[in-house]
Design a protein around this motif. Structure first.
Motif, short mmCIF file in Angstrom:
data_model
loop_
_atom_site.label_atom_id
_atom_site.label_comp_id
_atom_site.label_asym_id
_atom_site.label_seq_id
_atom_site.Cartn_x
_atom_site.Cartn_y
_atom_site.Cartn_z
N ALA A 1 -9.88 10.91 11.58
CA ALA A 1 -8.58 11.59 11.67
C ALA A 1 -8.55 12.79 10.74
O ALA A 1 -9.15 12.78 9.67
CB ALA A 1 -7.46 10.62 11.30
N ASP A 2 -7.86 13.83 11.19
CA ASP A 2 -7.68 14.97 10.30
C ASP A 2 -6.32 14.83 9.62
O ASP A 2 -5.68 13.79 9.67
CB ASP A 2 -7.80 16.27 11.08
N ALA A 3 -5.87 15.88 8.96
CA ALA A 3 -4.63 15.81 8.19
C ALA A 3 -3.40 15.61 9.06
O ALA A 3 -2.34 15.26 8.55
CB ALA A 3 -4.48 17.07 7.34
N SER A 4 -3.51 15.82 10.38
CA SER A 4 -2.34 15.73 11.24
C SER A 4 -2.22 14.39 11.95
O SER A 4 -1.26 14.14 12.67
CB SER A 4 -2.37 16.85 12.29
N THR A 5 -3.23 13.52 11.80
CA THR A 5 -3.18 12.22 12.44
C THR A 5 -3.61 11.13 11.47
O THR A 5 -4.24 11.39 10.45
CB THR A 5 -4.09 12.16 13.68
N TYR A 6 -3.28 9.89 11.82
CA TYR A 6 -3.71 8.73 11.05
C TYR A 6 -4.05 7.63 12.04
O TYR A 6 -3.73 7.71 13.24
CB TYR A 6 -2.62 8.24 10.10
N THR A 7 -4.71 6.59 11.58
CA THR A 7 -4.96 5.40 12.39
C THR A 7 -4.58 4.17 11.59
O THR A 7 -4.67 4.15 10.36
CB THR A 7 -6.43 5.29 12.81
N ASN A 8 -4.14 3.14 12.28
CA ASN A 8 -3.89 1.84 11.66
C ASN A 8 -5.15 0.98 11.70
O ASN A 8 -5.94 1.09 12.63
CB ASN A 8 -2.76 1.12 12.40
N PRO A 9 -5.34 0.14 10.66
CA PRO A 9 -4.50 0.00 9.48
C PRO A 9 -4.77 1.09 8.45
O PRO A 9 -5.83 1.72 8.47
CB PRO A 9 -4.90 -1.38 8.93
N LEU A 10 -3.81 1.29 7.55
CA LEU A 10 -3.96 2.33 6.53
C LEU A 10 -4.99 1.97 5.49
O LEU A 10 -5.62 2.84 4.89
CB LEU A 10 -2.61 2.59 5.86
N LEU A 11 -5.13 0.67 5.21
CA LEU A 11 -6.10 0.14 4.25
C LEU A 11 -6.76 -1.08 4.87
O LEU A 11 -6.20 -1.70 5.77
CB LEU A 11 -5.40 -0.26 2.94
N PRO A 12 -7.91 -1.50 4.37
CA PRO A 12 -8.57 -2.69 4.94
C PRO A 12 -7.83 -3.98 4.64
O PRO A 12 -8.09 -5.00 5.27
CB PRO A 12 -9.96 -2.67 4.30
N GLY A 13 -6.92 -3.96 3.70
CA GLY A 13 -6.10 -5.12 3.38
C GLY A 13 -4.94 -4.71 2.50
O GLY A 13 -5.00 -3.69 1.81
N GLY A 14 -3.88 -5.49 2.52
CA GLY A 14 -2.71 -5.20 1.70
C GLY A 14 -1.47 -5.90 2.23
O GLY A 14 -0.69 -5.29 2.96
N PRO A 15 -1.27 -7.18 1.89
CA PRO A 15 -0.10 -7.90 2.39
C PRO A 15 1.20 -7.44 1.75
O PRO A 15 1.21 -6.92 0.63
CB PRO A 15 -0.41 -9.35 2.04
N ASP A 16 2.30 -7.66 2.45
CA ASP A 16 3.64 -7.31 1.97
C ASP A 16 3.72 -5.83 1.58
O ASP A 16 4.14 -5.48 0.47
CB ASP A 16 4.04 -8.18 0.77
N PRO A 17 3.35 -4.92 2.46
CA PRO A 17 3.27 -3.49 2.08
C PRO A 17 4.65 -2.87 1.98
O PRO A 17 5.62 -3.31 2.60
CB PRO A 17 2.48 -2.88 3.23
N TRP A 18 4.73 -1.80 1.18
CA TRP A 18 5.99 -1.10 0.97
C TRP A 18 5.71 0.38 0.78
O TRP A 18 4.74 0.76 0.11
CB TRP A 18 6.69 -1.64 -0.27
#
Length: 343
Positions: A29-46
């Motif tokens: 992805a470049d600066a204009s797009t993203y993909t899920n998940p944002l991180l390989p792990g991270g429960p209860d995200p905020w």
């Protein structure tokens, strides 16, 4: 959240794993797009977004850390900063879960769940508060305001302001494992007046995994003056873990249990190869034009309730009647536009 033996597993995703994940995200992805998940792990995200800057956090077990980035597509490249570490003893010594960052009265407040030292049972869990009057929440000079004076043991506290009044909602332990309760606030760490239960897990889809659970409440104001509260339903180790929705009509008293009605079915659940969608939060795009949801999910069935639950985000819209429409979870790896107004 109501947890089981997974809590004894590692709390940190390995540095090598995170580096490889960041490289994959950067190449996909470049600066204009993203993909899920944002991180390989991270429960209860905020996520809290302020002036185009995203502050991110998730459950780490014995401490609270903040990630900061001005482009959510680059979260995996951000370096987390530990802003608070649990004491070795006391009422908030371990099981540090579900942190939330809020900007209230010109100050920063961190709400988190914790368990007293020497205990692992639900009766010794509560919600605690940290305060910081610095302009930057990455400042590590946090004041411990102690335990929120809830009427019951519980977890997953959150705050919201409506019609000039501030309210606290959390998930107390009751006769049905957990319920949802609300109270007015005297200040950001003190409740005042009665505490009322507004929802219990009385639906089959709230009773998956062998427990009757509603937890992780989050307030969402509707465009027509309606009040909404999302919540996570069923045991977190079940693939049936999903999001429910409470509604209160415009002008209703949030403290009145009769003001709240429950959606008869989940509003976000497993689909498209994304499983156990739950424990969400909300944030706006930097230009204030888009509504976004963040939640954690598993990438395969029967992955249970571990640190591998990863943060996902997606934009959502509103129906003609002014209700949130979250749709289905977007499949992993699909490029999506970043929130509008991102630098």
């Amino acid at each position: 959240m109501v947890r089981c033996s997974w809590y004894k597993t590692r709390w940190l995703i390995g540095a090598g794993t995170l580096a490889m994940f960041a490289a994959r995200v950067a190449s996909a992805a470049d600066a204009s797009t993203y993909t899920n998940p944002l991180l390989p792990g991270g429960p209860d995200p905020w996520i809290t977004q302020v002036d185009g800057v995203y502050y991110y956090m998730h459950t780490l077990g014995n401490r609270i850390a903040l990630w900061r980035t001005d482009n959510i597509a680059h979260l995996a490249q951000a370096t987390p900063l530990v802003v608070w570490t649990a004491p070795t003893t006391g009422p908030n010594a371990h099981s540090i879960w579900a942190p939330e960052l809020h900007r209230l009265d010109g100050k920063w407040f961190l709400y988190y769940s914790a368990t007293a030292s020497g205990f692992t049972d639900d009766k010794h869990r509560a919600v605690f508060v940290l305060e910081n009057d610095a302009a930057d929440p990455m400042n590590t000079h946090w004041i411990d305001r102690g335990r929120v004076n809830t009427a019951r043991p519980g977890i997953d506290g959150t705050v919201f302001t409506h019609a000039g009044k501030r309210y606290f909602v959390y998930s107390p332990y009751t006769e049905t494992d957990t319920s949802l309760a609300i109270a007015a606030m005297k200040n950001p760490w003190t409740l005042t007046g009665p505490e009322n239960v507004i929802a219990r897990p009385n639906q089959p889809w709230e009773q998956q995994g062998g427990r009757k659970i509603v937890e992780g409440p989050e307030f969402l104001p509707g465009p027509n003056g309606d009040l909404f509260l999302t919540y996570s339903a069923s045991a977190c180790w079940s693939d049936g873990y999903s999001l429910g929705l409470l509604h209160a009509a415009p002008g209703a008293d949030p403290l009145d249990p009769a003001a709240w009605s429950k959606s008869p079915r989940p509003v976000l659940k497993s689909a498209n190869g994304v499983y156990a969608t739950g424990h969400n939060g909300f944030f706006m795009s930097p230009d204030g034009k888009e509504h976004w949801i963040i939640y954690h999910a598993n990438s395969a069935p029967d992955m249970k309730c571990t640190q591998q639950r990863a943060p996902h985000i997606q934009r959502f819209d509103w129906t003609d009647q002014g209700w949130p429409d979250f749709g289905e979870p977007v499949a992993e790896g699909v490029p999506l536009p970043v929130p509008s107004g991102t630098r």
